[in-house]
Design an enzyme around this catalytic site. Structure first.
Site, mmCIF file in Angstrom:
data_model
loop_
_atom_site.group_PDB
_atom_site.id
_atom_site.type_symbol
_atom_site.label_atom_id
_atom_site.label_comp_id
_atom_site.label_asym_id
_atom_site.label_seq_id
_atom_site.Cartn_x
_atom_site.Cartn_y
_atom_site.Cartn_z
ATOM 1 N N GLY A 120 0.841 -1.188 0.000
ATOM 2 C CA GLY A 120 0.000 0.000 0.000
ATOM 3 C C GLY A 120 0.871 1.230 0.000
ATOM 4 O O GLY A 120 2.093 1.140 -0.164
ATOM 5 N N ASP A 169 -7.909 7.592 1.270
ATOM 6 C CA ASP A 169 -7.449 6.677 0.237
ATOM 7 C C ASP A 169 -8.407 5.489 0.125
ATOM 8 O O ASP A 169 -8.008 4.342 0.242
ATOM 9 C CB ASP A 169 -6.012 6.218 0.531
ATOM 10 C CG ASP A 169 -5.350 5.606 -0.701
ATOM 11 O OD1 ASP A 169 -5.921 5.738 -1.798
ATOM 12 O OD2 ASP A 169 -4.276 5.010 -0.562
#
Ligand SMILES: *[C@@H]1O[C@H](CO)[C@@H](O)[C@H](O)[C@H]1NC(C)=O
Ligand SMILES: *[C@@H]1O[C@H](CO)[C@@H](O)[C@H](O)[C@H]1NC(C)=O
Ligand SMILES: *[C@@H]1O[C@H](CO)[C@@H](O)[C@H](O)[C@H]1NC(C)=O
Ligand SMILES: *[C@@H]1O[C@H](CO)[C@@H](O)[C@H](O)[C@H]1NC(C)=O
Ligand SMILES: *[C@@H]1O[C@H](CO)[C@@H](O)[C@H](O)[C@H]1NC(C)=O
Ligand SMILES: *[C@@H]1O[C@H](CO)[C@@H](O)[C@H](O)[C@H]1NC(C)=O
Ligand SMILES: *[C@@H]1O[C@H](CO)[C@@H](O)[C@H](O)[C@H]1NC(C)=O
Ligand SMILES: *[C@@H]1O[C@H](CO)[C@@H](O)[C@H](O)[C@H]1NC(C)=O
Length: 802
Positions: free
Chosen positions: A530, A641
């Protein structure tokens, strides 16, 4: 030459043992043997002795203790040990010794072989070891008297008067009264500058002092002074840089004193008038022993009663897991997999309170509402249903785990979830909740502490005894009166308690880097990457499977990291990924999460395993998780996000939002000025505000959520082709707007839009609502978008209608 050699031999003979010394000093190249009881160092005033102390069958530790045992009847028992060199590695009773080498290193050898402990000091000039009258064992260089090492710098579980307690020091309790190896309770200066008590158990760790349900200033502590030092003076006054100060009840007198973290997790100041007398408690940190965490383990309740002391009780339907040790807690007698809602029922227990481990906190909920929430949750073990005295309604806290349970006089109940069949078949065998109904226990403790506090003189003592004998009845009356009085004053503090309820300790653990390296087998199995770093699969010591994230971005300072992480650790919601702990060692910063069996939504979308029903549930669950982040938790956390890679699926394909709050962890300061580089998030899911330099609010997450839902419905990935902010993403949206608002039959339009993999198997009405909600979420103007809470309501409303 020969004379020189002779002189050398002679000097050796003089310097080395026989050291059957009652001296206070061990000199260079000599040693103390475990086999000679007379091989000890005694401080000049005779108060302290250093030598080998027996801790078990044929096992010894090198220790410092008060020369006089605590009372004449105790003479054959263990002396009061104040410091231990090798508490976790006792040595053999044969051929073990403590030696001061010529190099200046002080070592402890086990059975003449392995070195179990050493100071790792070096000195060119001869060094010597001296036991001072303060109880400090000091290794000094004899030329310039530089202190090479001293026992005061590395305390075990005891602090002596004038021994500085510093930021690097930690007091660790013993494992039990008879086992002197390191236990589970720790006293230390935390990163927030407060002196704290931590329970660092096998499965969980949590801070329990000062009261975690209150903020620091309510505890009269200050986080501003980062000196992190504390000291007890010889008159009995303790001063710490976090503004904790206290005086012993016998302040002023010249007594022997020590401050110790006891095996039961409490910190006590002991004093005695003269050698040979019994130690008296002249201060203690915690007055209600049940407030200490970890005492009774999971699924049990701690109860304190003056007559019997502290005891643990298993919850009805649970049995003690290890009959010799309460820290293992209790285990259910029934099968834990409550499969269907109608197969479990609730048992009401009054005045039992469990802190932390909430799925969520629901204010002003009726009993039926609360019950149905718990029934819907697969691993809800029961719920706390507590009256909010200020507002007159009840709050509902469904529990994932039942830990730190204690008797409480709060006006609420624990409803324990049990399988219906189990309750029916074992009905009468199960303890009635009444068995737990101890009332007013706190009062009695308060009284007890006051008694210790006041330095009772002999005549007063006599009067007290007289009163006890004659005035039993009156004491009962006074107790009753105190109970009433306290329950009144208590009401207000209950409110504060409620506020801090979510703050209370959850099962959050600090891991060491080595531990996580081992768990992930050297970071071998990568399961994702990530923004913040790579994620690895690992198996923890307690066999839980975890996802370990190795953060690679520049992290803010240590204190900020811990502050953020503990905020994230407090968030607890069934649609948010659960954080189990973290690691912070130098540049190594790691986060430990629960492992999700079915991976991310992105993986599942691309492999086409999600049918229409599952996708709808994922859309609802994700919305709930985000709504909780935006509104219900204590601090404002934007995700920033939201994307299919950050929505993970559990074994039932229930979604959990991951990676929230991380944007706060990374250095943002220098990014502020440039409008372009301040953008957070992922191409394809970014809201227009980021590009247009407009204020960033929770609506950026709403936008990204809308895109994710569109992707789930259409099967079209917004990241395919086009550039980040225009192109494909916008074209897709406007194309769909046209379709949905078009004039021809909605059914036909939907056929054109949705993922071809459904093959006609879907609910037209639900698709319509989902599309409308999604398009509403991706409005250009942030004020036109709904909040996440409104999204949840729109979707749930539909769900109920169908
Ligand atoms: C202590 O050790 C000795 C020798 O190793 C053994 O004979 C004895 O049974 C042990 N005692 C206990 C109580 O374990
Ligand atoms: C003391 O506790 C430790 C840790 O639980 C254990 O390894 C050790 O065997 C115990 N020692 C004794 C003498 O019971
Ligand atoms: C420290 O404690 C004293 C009284 O105990 C109080 O007056 C003072 O305001 C406190 N200081 C801080 C910084 O909290
Ligand atoms: C911080 O604490 C130390 C030790 O108690 C004290 O000497 C110092 O004056 C304190 N500093 C401030 C700014 O209060
Ligand atoms: C209970 O705990 C003790 C001490 O940790 C251990 O020695 C013993 O094997 C355990 N008993 C069971 C049945 O697990
Ligand atoms: C529980 O619910 C299921 C369906 O949801 C039903 O088939 C079953 O009979 C119920 N069991 C009981 C004991 O009510
Ligand atoms: C609590 O909920 C009830 C029913 O939903 C409502 O009537 C009442 O006004 C609520 N009380 C407060 C203080 O919000
Ligand atoms: C309780 O019921 C279960 C079956 O549901 C049974 O196996 C167990 O033996 C019973 N326990 C007691 C104490 O009666």
């Amino acid at each position: 030459m020969a004379t020189l050699f002779l002189i050398f031999l002679l000097s050796l003979a003089i310097n080395s043992p026989p050291s059957s010394s009652t001296s206070d000093t061990l000199s260079r190249a000599s040693s103390l043997s475990v086999e000679k009881p007379e091989d000890v160092l005694i401080s000049p005033d005779g108060v302290f002795t250093a030598g080998f102390h027996q801790v078990g069958n044929n096992s010894y530790c090198f220790a410092i203790w008060f020369s006089e045992p605590s009372s004449s009847s105790d003479r054959h028992q263990n002396p009061t040990v104040v410091w231990t060199a090798n508490r976790d590695r006792p040595v053999n009773g044969k051929r073990s010794k403590l030696s001061l080498l010529k190099t200046g290193n002080l070592i402890l050898t086990d059975a003449g072989q392995s070195i179990v402990w050493a100071t790792t000091t070096t000195s060119l000039s001869p060094a010597h070891l001296t036991l001072h009258s303060s109880g400090n064992l000091v290794l000094r260089n004899s030329d310039d008297h530089v202190v090479l090492w001293q026992s005061f710098d590395s305390p075990t579980d005891t602090l002596l008067p004038l021994q500085p307690f510093t930021r690097n020091a930690m007091l660790v309790s013993t494992r039990s009264q008879s086992n002197s190896s390191s236990g589970f309770y720790k006293l230390f200066f935390n990163n927030d500058n407060l002196l704290r008590l931590l329970f660092d158990g096998l499965e969980v760790s949590s801070v329990y002092w000062p009261d975690p349900s209150r903020v620091s200033w309510d505890n009269a502590r200050s986080t501003y002074n980062n000196t992190r030092t504390a000291m007890l003076d010889s008159l009995g006054s303790f001063v710490s840089s976090d503004n904790l100060t206290f005086m012993s009840t016998d302040y002023g007198a010249r007594l022997q004193r020590m401050l110790r973290i006891d095996f039961d997790g409490n910190v006590r100041l002991y004093s005695r008038e003269r050698a040979g007398e019994k130690w008296v408690v002249s201060w203690q940190a915690i007055s209600d022993p049940c407030k200490v965490h970890g005492t009774c383990g999971a699924n049990s309740v701690c109860s304190y009663d003056l007559g019997f002391g502290r005891k643990c009780l298993c919850l009805p339907g649970y049995n003690m897991r290890n009959l010799t040790d309460w820290s293992f807690g209790c285990e259910p007698q029934f099968d834990l997999s409550y499969t269907k809602g109608n197969e479990s029922t609730f048992l009401k227990l009054s005045q039992v309170e469990f802190n932390g481990y909430d799925f969520n906190s629901y204010t002003n909920y009726s009993y039926m509402e609360c019950e149905s929430i718990c029934l819907k949750l697969e691993n809800c073990k029961g719920f706390q249903y507590t009256l909010d005295p200020g507002n007159g309604f009840y709050n509902c806290n469904p529990k994932t785990q039942l830990r730190s349970g204690h008797m409480s006089d709060s006006q609420g109940y624990l409803y324990l979830r049990l399988p219906k069949a189990f309750l029916l078949s074992n009905g009468s065998g199960i303890k009635a909740p009444k068995d737990y109904g101890l009332i007013c226990t706190d009062r009695v403790i308060d009284l007890n502490r006051n008694y210790v506090k006041s330095h009772v003189s002999k005549p007063v003592k006599f009067l007290l005894w007289f009163a006890c004998g004659v005035g039993g009845f009156e004491i009962v009356c006074i107790l009753l009166f105190l109970c009433l009085l306290n329950s009144r004053t208590r009401k207000k503090s209950n409110e504060d308690m409620q506020q801090g309820y979510l703050l209370a300790a959850t099962g959050f653990k600090r891991f060491s880097y080595a531990e996580l390296k081992k768990a992930t087998r050297g970071f071998s199995e990568e399961i994702g990457r990530g923004a913040g770093g790579l994620v690895y699969k690992g198996v923890l010591d307690d066999e839980r499977v975890a996802a370990v994230k190795l953060l690679n971005e520049a992290i803010q300072g240590e204190a900020e990291f811990l502050a953020e992480v503990s905020t994230l650790g407090r968030l607890n919601h069934m649609h948010l990924i659960e954080m189990w702990g973290y690691c912070s060692e130098g540049k190594h910063k790691l986060l430990v999460y629960e492992y999700m069996e079915h991976g991310s939504l992105a993986q599942n979308l691309s492999s086409n395993v999600l049918d229409w029903e599952k996708r709808f549930e994922i859309a609802v669950g994700t919305a709930k998780g985000l709504a909780y982040l935006h509104e219900e938790c204590l601090e404002w956390v934007l995700h920033c996000d939201v994307k299919p890679q950050n929505i993970l699926l559990d074994s039932n394909y229930q979604p959990k939002v991951a990676d929230f709050g991380l944007s706060k962890l990374f250095n943002r300061g220098e990014l502020k000025n440039s409008s372009f580089s301040r953008i957070r998030g992922t191409r394809g899911y970014i809201a227009p505000e980021w590009v247009c330099n407009l204020p960033i609010t929770s609506k950026v997450d709403v936008y990204s959520y809308g895109i994710v839902v569109l992707e789930m419905v259409t099967g079209k990935n917004p990241m395919m082709g086009g550039d980040a902010f225009d192109g494909e993403q916008r074209r897709l949206i406007s194309w769909m707007r046209e379709k949905v608002n078009g004039t021809s039959s909605i059914k036909l339009q939907i056929e054109e839009i949705i993922d071809s993999s459904f093959e006609g198997e879907y609910d037209v009405e639900k698709v319509e609502v989902l599309l409308k909600v999604a398009l509403h979420c991706v409005e250009e103007d942030k004020d036109d978008r709904p909040t996440m809470r409104q999204v949840v309501e729109m979707l749930l409303h539909l769900d109920e209608d169908c």
